[in-house]
Design an enzyme around this catalytic site. Structure first.
Site, PDB file in Angstrom:
ATOM      1  N   ASP A 126       0.814  -1.230   0.115  1.00 45.68           N
ATOM      2  CA  ASP A 126      -0.009   0.137   0.093  1.00 45.68           C
ATOM      3  C   ASP A 126       0.824   1.155  -0.148  1.00 45.68           C
ATOM      4  O   ASP A 126       0.657   2.402  -0.543  1.00 45.68           O
ATOM      5  CB  ASP A 126      -1.017  -0.054   1.265  1.00 45.68           C
ATOM      6  CG  ASP A 126      -2.270  -1.113   1.165  1.00 45.68           C
ATOM      7  OD1 ASP A 126      -2.547  -1.139  -0.347  1.00 45.68           O
ATOM      8  OD2 ASP A 126      -2.907  -1.601   1.817  1.00 45.68           O
ATOM      9  N   SER A 177      -4.768  -8.324  10.931  1.00 47.12           N
ATOM     10  CA  SER A 177      -4.549  -7.076  10.284  1.00 47.12           C
ATOM     11  C   SER A 177      -5.806  -7.233   9.102  1.00 47.12           C
ATOM     12  O   SER A 177      -5.602  -7.742   8.378  1.00 47.12           O
ATOM     13  CB  SER A 177      -3.178  -6.787   9.502  1.00 47.12           C
ATOM     14  OG  SER A 177      -3.556  -5.854   8.523  1.00 47.12           O
TER      15      SER A 177
HETATM   16  N1  ARG Z   1      -2.227  -8.078  -0.052  1.00 47.01           N
HETATM   17  C1  ARG Z   1      -3.334  -7.067  -0.397  1.00 47.01           C
HETATM   18  C2  ARG Z   1      -2.892  -6.249  -1.424  1.00 47.01           C
HETATM   19  O1  ARG Z   1      -1.835  -5.963  -1.368  1.00 47.01           O
HETATM   20  C3  ARG Z   1      -4.147  -6.703   0.753  1.00 47.01           C
HETATM   21  C4  ARG Z   1      -3.043  -5.789   1.737  1.00 47.01           C
HETATM   22  C5  ARG Z   1      -3.835  -5.052   3.128  1.00 47.01           C
HETATM   23  N2  ARG Z   1      -4.130  -6.573   3.895  1.00 47.01           N
HETATM   24  C6  ARG Z   1      -4.479  -6.496   5.133  1.00 47.01           C
HETATM   25  N3  ARG Z   1      -4.673  -7.644   5.697  1.00 47.01           N
HETATM   26  N4  ARG Z   1      -4.540  -5.425   5.850  1.00 47.01           N
HETATM   27  O2  ARG Z   1      -3.727  -5.432  -1.983  1.00 47.01           O
END
Ligand code: ARG
Length: 400
Positions: A126, A177
């Site tokens: 992200d 998370s």
């Molecule tokens: N792995 C996914 C992505 O990169 C989700 C990322 C956020 N995941 C989380 N469990 N907070 O798009």
């Protein structure tokens, strides 16, 4: 002189983003922090989040109602692209990031901010998506990322926050998370970090366990116009209503779970559990309708574009020249993709059982094995003679 004067911070209401507010001001000399929380249909109550930002020291607390834009301008184009990262993950989290970045950049303009901040750590995808999207939209803006630098443990975060009047969370934090929006849930950490451990049933929010699903199948007819979902069972629905209703229908049948080991852009593998009920079924139905309405060469060529598209979105290049070029290709193909797909929902699987379209390229006269057959069977002989010629020559040469 601090790192920036006025900052727009991406805000979720959690401890870490709240702590970012005093941290930016007291450690990095920021004079004013404006927070922005985006409503993407995650189902959180946003008024308490709006207030919490002000209590944590923000001068302005913005809440952007962005669900409709999210579905219409980010999710639906990805459905037209049949976008599945590594053939499985329909990008429910990844698609939200370029939209949030856009909202942050717009707020920075409106409030005359010289920087944007977010609370992403240095390990995930992200941070890349935010930083690259912000740079694409306004390369003049500075990007401040406290959580990439402060090195706080969770306890240290809480302690730092308490110093500035941010109350410690009352509920014990879940070991997971979680990222959530109308398209789906992404869950990682806790026991899920062992890739051999079965996910506990209580992490699922949008899909029922198969054991709790009805014993009779349910059918749903999904209609598309130019590749965009427009109706369920003949009832026209706006994008948000359509996804909301389909999530419910599909989730109730135990459909939409993904347990995968994925390759992050930063080089590590992670184990993620997704629930994306409507999105998965929409992509499947859309791809099926394409098989009825697009020629073989367009369909096959598009598949390789889809793979590239999914990787671009995952890797934070939503706003990029290659993505824009692929968008134009996809838009052209979607002119034909109008029709209805019938899907059977039953015990964890969505099976496509029928499709129809006024643009159908399927022709019964040509396909049938019955009397109506118009195919000239004798023509096949000459075709195969020429088609197979290179193979004959190759084989003859090898055999001497
Ligand atoms: N792995 C996914 C992505 O990169 C989700 C990322 C956020 N995941 C989380 N469990 N907070 O798009």
């Amino acid at each position: 002189m601090g790192r920036a004067k006025k900052v727009v911070l991406a805000y979720s209401g959690g401890v870490d983003t709240s702590v970012c507010i005093p941290y930016l001001m007291h450690e990095w000399g920021v004079e004013e922090v404006i927070t922005l929380a985006a409503d993407l249909g995650q189902g959180d109550e946003l008024e308490p989040i709006r207030k919490k930002a002000l209590d944590s020291g923000a001068s302005v607390s913005l809440v952007a109602d962005a669900t409709a834009t999210f579905i219409k301008d980010y999710a639906f184009p990805a459905i037209q692209a049949n976008a599945l990262y590594e053939n499985r993950y329909p990008l429910s989290t990844a698609l939200a990031r370029p939209l949030i970045a856009k909202l942050l950049v717009e707020a920075a303009k409106e409030y005359g901010a010289d920087a944007i901040a977010h609370g992403c750590t240095g390990k995930g995808n992200d941070q890349v998506r935010f930083d690259v999207a912000i740079a694409a939209l306004n390369p003049e803006l500075k990007i401040l990322t406290p959580a990439r630098e402060w090195g706080f443990s969770r306890e240290q975060s809480i302690e730092y926050g308490e110093k500035y009047g941010i109350p410690a969370p009352v509920k014990k934090k879940s070991p997971y998370s979680i990222d959530r929006n109308l398209l789906g849930m992404a869950v990682e950490a806790g026991v899920l970090e062992d890739p051999y451990a079965e996910p506990p049933e209580d992490i699922y929010r949008m899909t029922k366990a198969i054991a709790d699903t009805p014993d009779e199948p349910e059918y749903v007819e999904i209609s598309f116009v130019k590749g965009l979902p427009v109706a369920l069972n003949g009832q026209a629905l706006d994008p948000v209503a359509l996804v909301t209703q389909l999530n419910q229908m599909v989730g109730d049948r135990g459909i939409g779970r993904i347990d995968m080991i994925e390759n992050r852009l930063v080089g590590i593998k992670s184990r993620e559990i997704y629930e994306t009920p409507a999105l998965l079924v929409l992509i499947d139905a859309h791809r099926d309708l394409e098989s009825l309405t697009l020629t073989a060469d367009v369909t096959q060529y598009k598949r390789s574009m889809e793979e590239t598209y999914s990787r671009l979105v995952y890797n934070g290049l939503w706003y990029s020249p290659l993505k824009a070029a692929i968008d134009a290709f996809i838009a052209q193909t979607q002119e034909q993709v109008t029709g209805t797909v019938r899907v059977k929902l039953f015990k964890g699987s969505a099976t496509i059982v029928g499709r129809k379209s006024d643009n159908s390229l399927y022709s019964l006269d040509w396909a049938t094995y019955g009397e109506e057959d118009v195919f000239d069977h004798k023509a096949a002989e000459g075709f195969i003679y020429i088609w197979g010629l290179p193979t004959r020559l190759w084989s003859a040469q090898k055999r001497g």
